[in-house]
Design a protein around this motif. Structure first.
Motif, PDB file in Angstrom:
ATOM      1  N   ARG A 105       1.202  -1.472  -0.066  1.00  0.00           N
ATOM      2  CA  ARG A 105      -0.111   0.469  -0.192  1.00  0.00           C
ATOM      3  C   ARG A 105       1.111   1.489  -0.444  1.00  0.00           C
ATOM      4  O   ARG A 105       2.360   1.209   0.837  1.00  0.00           O
ATOM      5  CB  ARG A 105      -0.978  -0.270   1.686  1.00  0.00           C
ATOM      6  N   ALA A 106       0.388   2.192  -1.086  1.00  0.00           N
ATOM      7  CA  ALA A 106       1.327   3.289  -1.129  1.00  0.00           C
ATOM      8  C   ALA A 106       1.519   4.526  -0.394  1.00  0.00           C
ATOM      9  O   ALA A 106       0.619   5.215  -0.697  1.00  0.00           O
ATOM     10  CB  ALA A 106       2.001   3.568  -2.154  1.00  0.00           C
ATOM     11  N   ASP A 107       1.198   3.578   1.072  1.00  0.00           N
ATOM     12  CA  ASP A 107       0.555   5.069   1.544  1.00  0.00           C
ATOM     13  C   ASP A 107       1.551   5.433   3.158  1.00  0.00           C
ATOM     14  O   ASP A 107       1.532   5.931   3.820  1.00  0.00           O
ATOM     15  CB  ASP A 107      -0.750   5.706   1.693  1.00  0.00           C
ATOM     16  N   GLY A 108       2.614   4.582   3.039  1.00  0.00           N
ATOM     17  CA  GLY A 108       3.875   5.424   4.476  1.00  0.00           C
ATOM     18  C   GLY A 108       4.701   4.427   3.946  1.00  0.00           C
ATOM     19  O   GLY A 108       4.648   3.565   3.266  1.00  0.00           O
ATOM     20  N   VAL A 147       6.790   1.905   8.342  1.00  0.00           N
ATOM     21  CA  VAL A 147       5.656   2.123   9.186  1.00  0.00           C
ATOM     22  C   VAL A 147       4.635   0.720   8.907  1.00  0.00           C
ATOM     23  O   VAL A 147       4.200   0.216   9.657  1.00  0.00           O
ATOM     24  CB  VAL A 147       4.919   3.091   8.808  1.00  0.00           C
ATOM     25  N   LEU A 148       4.615   0.233   7.944  1.00  0.00           N
ATOM     26  CA  LEU A 148       3.510  -0.399   6.992  1.00  0.00           C
ATOM     27  C   LEU A 148       4.326  -1.930   7.285  1.00  0.00           C
ATOM     28  O   LEU A 148       3.452  -2.489   8.042  1.00  0.00           O
ATOM     29  CB  LEU A 148       3.954  -0.726   4.929  1.00  0.00           C
ATOM     30  N   TRP A 149       5.707  -2.002   7.767  1.00  0.00           N
ATOM     31  CA  TRP A 149       6.110  -3.658   8.438  1.00  0.00           C
ATOM     32  C   TRP A 149       5.608  -3.490   9.768  1.00  0.00           C
ATOM     33  O   TRP A 149       4.518  -4.650  10.010  1.00  0.00           O
ATOM     34  CB  TRP A 149       7.328  -3.447   8.406  1.00  0.00           C
ATOM     35  N   ALA A 150       5.112  -2.520  10.133  1.00  0.00           N
ATOM     36  CA  ALA A 150       5.048  -2.576  12.254  1.00  0.00           C
ATOM     37  C   ALA A 150       3.671  -2.554  11.531  1.00  0.00           C
ATOM     38  O   ALA A 150       2.830  -3.265  12.544  1.00  0.00           O
ATOM     39  CB  ALA A 150       5.539  -1.420  12.942  1.00  0.00           C
ATOM     40  N   GLU A 151       3.121  -2.469  10.807  1.00  0.00           N
ATOM     41  CA  GLU A 151       1.446  -2.422  10.906  1.00  0.00           C
ATOM     42  C   GLU A 151       1.411  -3.772  10.929  1.00  0.00           C
ATOM     43  O   GLU A 151       0.278  -4.079  11.105  1.00  0.00           O
ATOM     44  CB  GLU A 151       0.606  -1.586   9.326  1.00  0.00           C
ATOM     45  N   TRP A 152       1.797  -4.141   9.917  1.00  0.00           N
ATOM     46  CA  TRP A 152       1.151  -6.174   9.413  1.00  0.00           C
ATOM     47  C   TRP A 152       2.535  -6.941  10.474  1.00  0.00           C
ATOM     48  O   TRP A 152       1.369  -8.059  11.016  1.00  0.00           O
ATOM     49  CB  TRP A 152       2.296  -5.872   8.270  1.00  0.00           C
ATOM     50  N   ARG A 153       3.773  -6.397  11.014  1.00  0.00           N
ATOM     51  CA  ARG A 153       4.223  -7.065  11.934  1.00  0.00           C
ATOM     52  C   ARG A 153       4.096  -6.685  13.054  1.00  0.00           C
ATOM     53  O   ARG A 153       4.958  -6.832  14.562  1.00  0.00           O
ATOM     54  CB  ARG A 153       5.453  -7.893  10.863  1.00  0.00           C
ATOM     55  N   ARG A 184      -5.092   5.813  11.821  1.00  0.00           N
ATOM     56  CA  ARG A 184      -4.657   4.302  12.127  1.00  0.00           C
ATOM     57  C   ARG A 184      -3.171   3.980  11.669  1.00  0.00           C
ATOM     58  O   ARG A 184      -2.413   3.636  13.231  1.00  0.00           O
ATOM     59  CB  ARG A 184      -5.183   3.324  10.903  1.00  0.00           C
ATOM     60  N   LEU A 185      -2.755   4.635  11.063  1.00  0.00           N
ATOM     61  CA  LEU A 185      -0.963   4.235  11.016  1.00  0.00           C
ATOM     62  C   LEU A 185      -0.333   5.330  11.858  1.00  0.00           C
ATOM     63  O   LEU A 185       0.236   5.067  11.966  1.00  0.00           O
ATOM     64  CB  LEU A 185      -0.499   5.135   9.033  1.00  0.00           C
ATOM     65  N   ILE A 210       3.801   9.271   6.361  1.00  0.00           N
ATOM     66  CA  ILE A 210       2.517   9.200   6.155  1.00  0.00           C
ATOM     67  C   ILE A 210       1.802  10.126   4.993  1.00  0.00           C
ATOM     68  O   ILE A 210       1.615  10.804   4.942  1.00  0.00           O
ATOM     69  CB  ILE A 210       1.415   8.826   7.682  1.00  0.00           C
ATOM     70  N   SER A 211       2.133   9.333   3.516  1.00  0.00           N
ATOM     71  CA  SER A 211       1.665   9.785   2.499  1.00  0.00           C
ATOM     72  C   SER A 211       1.053   9.120   1.567  1.00  0.00           C
ATOM     73  O   SER A 211       2.041   8.252   1.104  1.00  0.00           O
ATOM     74  CB  SER A 211       2.135  11.147   2.152  1.00  0.00           C
ATOM     75  N   ASP A 212       0.252   9.618   0.466  1.00  0.00           N
ATOM     76  CA  ASP A 212       0.057   8.730  -0.854  1.00  0.00           C
ATOM     77  C   ASP A 212       1.872   9.021  -1.363  1.00  0.00           C
ATOM     78  O   ASP A 212       1.983  10.194  -1.567  1.00  0.00           O
ATOM     79  CB  ASP A 212      -1.023   8.701  -1.465  1.00  0.00           C
ATOM     80  N   HIS A 213       1.517   8.338  -2.743  1.00  0.00           N
ATOM     81  CA  HIS A 213       2.567   9.215  -4.186  1.00  0.00           C
ATOM     82  C   HIS A 213       1.907  10.468  -4.759  1.00  0.00           C
ATOM     83  O   HIS A 213       0.599  10.256  -4.796  1.00  0.00           O
ATOM     84  CB  HIS A 213       2.828   8.384  -4.698  1.00  0.00           C
TER      85      HIS A 213
END
Length: 336
Positions: free
Chosen positions: A28-31, A35-41, A272-273, A287-290
């Motif tokens: 997901r290209a929003d972080g 951050v994304l790794w922390a969200e998942w794991r 959420r992020l 925390i941002s979109d492209h």
């Protein structure tokens, strides 16, 4: 030799952009990846934040309001602050409706960040009500939409007074309490503008750069307190009311047309992020979109290319603003 260096530079830039594009397809290209790794794991906010006392400033609208709702659903105890007490009461009412919290679990506390003489008493009020402060979320502040050459200097003074001095003033009183307890989290809503520069926001960028420098320095002063976390959150454009309340070229003028904001990141995703970053004690989270996230990477790792790209993007940003649409609308894939 010069041509060879230029070609190598272009190839390196092309490779970096291709890598970012591929990662965006996979993720997901929003972080950023941390951050994304922390969200998942990583640790989940639902496990880390229930029962914690969280004080959120700027909680009457936008990111601060959504933070209150998501924290209430998780079961965090809330102190919510802003200048508009009636709006805070509205937020509290909804928090009670969507959560299992009771009346005493949410403290409405009117606060003006520019009134620094009130910050010690405000901190004491939260401590008297809850007995502790586990997390301070420095969310209060205002953005800017005006060119420097058109802007009165008192606007820059007001931006720094609110976004920077007001934030570190409140932090000082809360930090004293956290040092006594030897634990706590100070979460500051910075911005991608604290990493890069952009036209129409020179004063806002300055205030966010100041916050980045301050809290990065403060973190190094707290090495004897490893359980006190300093967390900087850097959102890109988000669907909130921040544009409707921006500083313009003079203090008495409000923005005439904030434009459509639907192309920006949804506020609930940004929050959420943010909570994921908070739960995992991330030092800094983008925390941002492209394309804003990609530009952050460029600014960090290839600043010469970032300056060139921002000059190109900046012209269009100014054109959009002058024509009455949102300054960033041209760069949104959603809008297209």
């Amino acid at each position: 030799m010069a041509w060879g260096c230029a070609v190598c530079g272009l190839l390196a830039l092309g490779g970096l952009l291709a890598l970012l594009a591929q990662l965006a397809r996979w993720l997901r290209a929003d972080g950023d990846l941390t951050v994304l790794w922390a969200e998942w794991r990583g640790r989940r906010p639902e496990n880390e934040l229930p029962g914690k006392v969280v004080w959120v400033t700027g909680a009457s609208s936008g990111i601060g309001e959504e933070l209150a709702y998501q924290l209430a659903k998780i079961g965090a105890l809330l102190a919510i602050s802003a200048r508009r007490e009636d709006e805070l009461e509205r937020v509290k009412k909804k928090c009670l409706e969507i959560s299992s919290l009771g009346e005493k679990d949410i403290l409405v506390l009117r606060l003006d960040l520019t009134d620094r003489s009130s910050h010690e008493a405000a901190t004491n009020s939260v401590l008297k009500h809850f007995g502790k402060i586990d997390v301070l979320v420095n969310n209060g502040g205002r953005s800017q939409r005006s060119l420097f050459v058109d802007t009165n200097l008192d606007v820059f003074s007001a931006i720094m007074e609110l976004n920077y001095l007001g934030t570190i003033s409140l932090t000082k009183y809360v930090l004293n309490h956290m040092i006594q307890r030897k634990k706590g989290k100070i979460v500051t809503m910075s911005s991608v503008m604290g990493i890069m520069g952009a036209p129409l926001a020179s004063g806002y960028c300055a205030s966010k750069h100041a916050l980045q420098g301050f809290f990065n320095s403060l973190r190094t002063e707290l090495t004897d307190y490893p359980e006190i976390s300093i967390i900087n959150i850097c959102p890109g454009p988000v669907q909130s009311k921040i544009i409707q309340n921006v500083f313009t070229e003079n203090l008495a003028k409000s923005i005439e047309n904030s434009g459509d904001q639907s192309h920006k990141m949804p506020t609930d995703r940004c929050v959420r992020l943010t909570l994921v970053s908070m739960a995992n004690d991330l030092k800094e989270a983008w925390i941002s979109d492209h394309p804003y996230l990609a530009v952050c990477y460029l600014w960090q790792y290839a600043p010469t290319w970032a300056w060139w790209l921002m000059n190109k993007m900046g012209k269009k940003r100014i054109q959009n603003f002058k024509s009455g649409v949102d300054a960033d609308v041209s760069y949104s894939r959603k809008n297209k």
